[in-house]
Enzyme design. Structure first.
Site, PDB file in Angstrom:
ATOM      1  N   THR A  43      -5.243   0.508   6.937  1.00  0.00           N
ATOM      2  CA  THR A  43      -5.662   0.705   5.550  1.00  0.00           C
ATOM      3  C   THR A  43      -6.404   2.026   5.393  1.00  0.00           C
ATOM      4  OG1 THR A  43      -5.920  -1.689   5.390  1.00  0.00           O
ATOM      5  CG2 THR A  43      -6.815  -0.385   3.600  1.00  0.00           C
ATOM      6  N   TYR A 106      -2.313 -11.255  -0.605  1.00  0.00           N
ATOM      7  CA  TYR A 106      -1.903 -11.584  -1.966  1.00  0.00           C
ATOM      8  C   TYR A 106      -1.132 -12.902  -2.085  1.00  0.00           C
ATOM      9  CZ  TYR A 106      -0.555 -11.047  -6.837  1.00  0.00           C
ATOM     10  OH  TYR A 106      -0.391 -11.266  -8.174  1.00  0.00           O
ATOM     11  N   TYR A 132      -5.211  -8.728  12.654  1.00  0.00           N
ATOM     12  CA  TYR A 132      -6.253  -8.158  11.803  1.00  0.00           C
ATOM     13  C   TYR A 132      -6.639  -9.204  10.767  1.00  0.00           C
ATOM     14  CZ  TYR A 132      -8.535  -4.680   8.711  1.00  0.00           C
ATOM     15  OH  TYR A 132      -9.429  -3.980   7.935  1.00  0.00           O
ATOM     16  N   ARG A 137     -10.047  -8.640   1.962  1.00  0.00           N
ATOM     17  CA  ARG A 137      -8.940  -7.895   1.370  1.00  0.00           C
ATOM     18  C   ARG A 137      -7.687  -8.758   1.203  1.00  0.00           C
ATOM     19  NH1 ARG A 137      -8.921  -2.157   1.240  1.00  0.00           N
ATOM     20  NH2 ARG A 137     -10.788  -1.211   2.139  1.00  0.00           N
ATOM     21  N   LYS A 160      -8.775  -7.893  15.495  1.00  0.00           N
ATOM     22  CA  LYS A 160      -9.745  -7.076  14.784  1.00  0.00           C
ATOM     23  C   LYS A 160     -10.362  -7.995  13.748  1.00  0.00           C
ATOM     24  CE  LYS A 160     -10.296  -3.208  11.563  1.00  0.00           C
ATOM     25  NZ  LYS A 160      -9.610  -2.162  10.756  1.00  0.00           N
ATOM     26  N   ILE A 202     -12.766  -1.236  15.808  1.00  0.00           N
ATOM     27  CA  ILE A 202     -11.837  -0.365  15.093  1.00  0.00           C
ATOM     28  C   ILE A 202     -12.610   0.117  13.878  1.00  0.00           C
ATOM     29  CG2 ILE A 202      -9.653  -0.196  13.857  1.00  0.00           C
ATOM     30  CD1 ILE A 202      -8.508  -2.257  15.787  1.00  0.00           C
TER      31      ILE A 202
END
Length: 291
Positions: A43, A106, A132, A137, A160, A202
Site C-alpha cells: 500500500t 471491501y 498481511y 483497511r 505482517k 515492515i
C-alpha cells in the site's frame, strides 16, 4: 531470512510516471543504511493506483537493484483471488523472495473465505507467503485460529500484523508455532510487538529513517531493550507525524527533504498540507535526520 527492518518502499513518480532510476537509488541507499529487506508495491508503494504492468516493473527493478543482497518481499494482494493469483505469479516471475498478501478488502469474506483465498494463492505459486492482516483497511480481521490453520501449509511462513493488538503475537505463537515469522505492521508499537516474540517490522518510517529503524530492530532482537527504548524515543514523533495524513505521502515528503525522492503521489491521494509538513520537519530534526 525475514527478520529486522523492512521498509515498505514508496514508488517514486516523475510527471506522473514511474521513476525507476530514483527507485534503484533508493534501494542502494536502503542497503547502505542497513535495512534487512525491502517490500515494494505494498500500500505504501501505491499499489492501488499502479497498473499490473507497472506493478511487475517495480518488483523487477527492486529485485535487480537488490541483486540478492537482501530479501525482497513483493506485495501481491487483492480482494479478487483470481487477480491475486496473477499478481503473485508475476512477483514469482520477477524474482521476488516472498509475497505479502493482504486479507481481501471491501468484500468482507468469512474466516472460511479467508482460508480458501490464501490456500488458493499458496497453491498457485512456489513463493513463501506473508499474510498481511490489517483490519483497519480491509475491514476483516483474520483470527489467530484461521492463521494457525494456514500456518500448516508449507509456504505460509508468517504475518505482517497491523491489528495493533500486542497480545496477538503470543496467541499466534501458540497456534502457528514459534518459527512462524511475525512482523509488525505498526511502527509505533513495534517495540512491544518484538518483546512479545515478533522478529521485525515492515515499516513506513524506515523509508525516511532506515538506519535508525534497522538499529532499533537489531537492539530488540539482541534483547537490548534499553537501547531499543532510546531509539523509540527518537523515532516516536516521526512515527506519529508521518501518519497525520496517509503514511506514504508523509514518507515521500520526508524523502524529498532528504533530497532522495519527489513528494509526488497519485490521486486520490494528494501532497501534504503545510502544517503537516512542518510537523514532519520537526520530527525529523528530533530524530537527528536533518539540522
Amino acid at each position: 531470512m525475514f527478520k529486522g527492518s523492512f521498509p515498505a518502499l514508496v514508488t517514486p513518480f516523475k510527471n506522473g510516471e514511474l521513476d525507476l532510476d530514483t527507485l534503484k537509488k533508493l534501494v542502494e541507499w536502503h542497503i547502505a543504511e542497513g535495512s534487512h529487506g525491502l517490500v515494494p508495491v505494498g500500500t505504501t508503494g501505491e499499489s492501488p493506483t499502479l497498473s499490473h504492468e507497472e506493478h511487475v516493473r517495480v518488483i523487477e527493478a527492486v529485485v535487480k537493484a537488490a541483486a540478492g543482497r537482501i530479501p525482497v518481499i513483493a506485495g501481491a494482494g487483492s480482494n479478487s483471488t483470481e487477480e491475486g493469483i496473477d499478481l503473485i505469479r508475476g512477483a514469482e516471475k520477477a524474482g521476488a523472495d516472498a509475497a505479502l498478501v493482504v486479507t481481501p478488502y471491501y468484500n468482507k469474506p468469512t474466516q472460511r473465505g479467508l482460508y480458501a483465498h490464501f490456500k488458493a494463492m499458496h497453491d498457485a505459486c512456489t513463493l513463501p507467503i506473508i499474510i498481511y492482516n490489517i483490519p483497519g483497511r480491509s475491514v476483516v480481521d483474520m483470527s489467530p485460529e484461521t492463521m494457525g490453520e494456514l500456518a500448516k501449509l508449507p509456504r505460509i511462513v508468517g504475518v505482517k500484523d497491523a491489528t495493533g493488538k500486542i497480545e496477538r503475537v503470543s496467541q499466534q505463537r501458540a497456534l502457528c508455532g514459534r518459527d512462524f515469522v511475525q512482523l509488525s505492521g505498526e511502527d509505533a508499537t513495534a517495540l512491544g510487538f518484538n518483546a512479545h516474540g515478533g522478529v521485525g517490522c515492515i515499516s513506513v518510517t524506515a523509508n525516511v529513517a532506515p538506519k535508525l529503524c534497522a538499529e532499533f530492530q537489531e537492539a530488540t532482537l539482541a534483547g537490548d531493550y534499553a537501547t531499543a527504548l532510546a531509539y523509540q524515543d527518537r523515532l516516536m514523533p516521526l512515527h506519529e507525524a508521518i501518519f497525520i495524513e496517509p503514511g506514504l505521502a508523509g514518507a515521500k515528503y520526508g524523502l524529498s527533504q532528504l533530497g532522495l525522492c519527489s513528494e509526488d503521489v497519485r490521486m486520490p491521494l494528494t501532497t501534504l498540507l503545510p502544517e503537516t509538513k512542518a510537523k514532519i520537519d520537526a520530527a525529523m530534526r528530533h530524530a537527528g535526520l536533518v539540522n
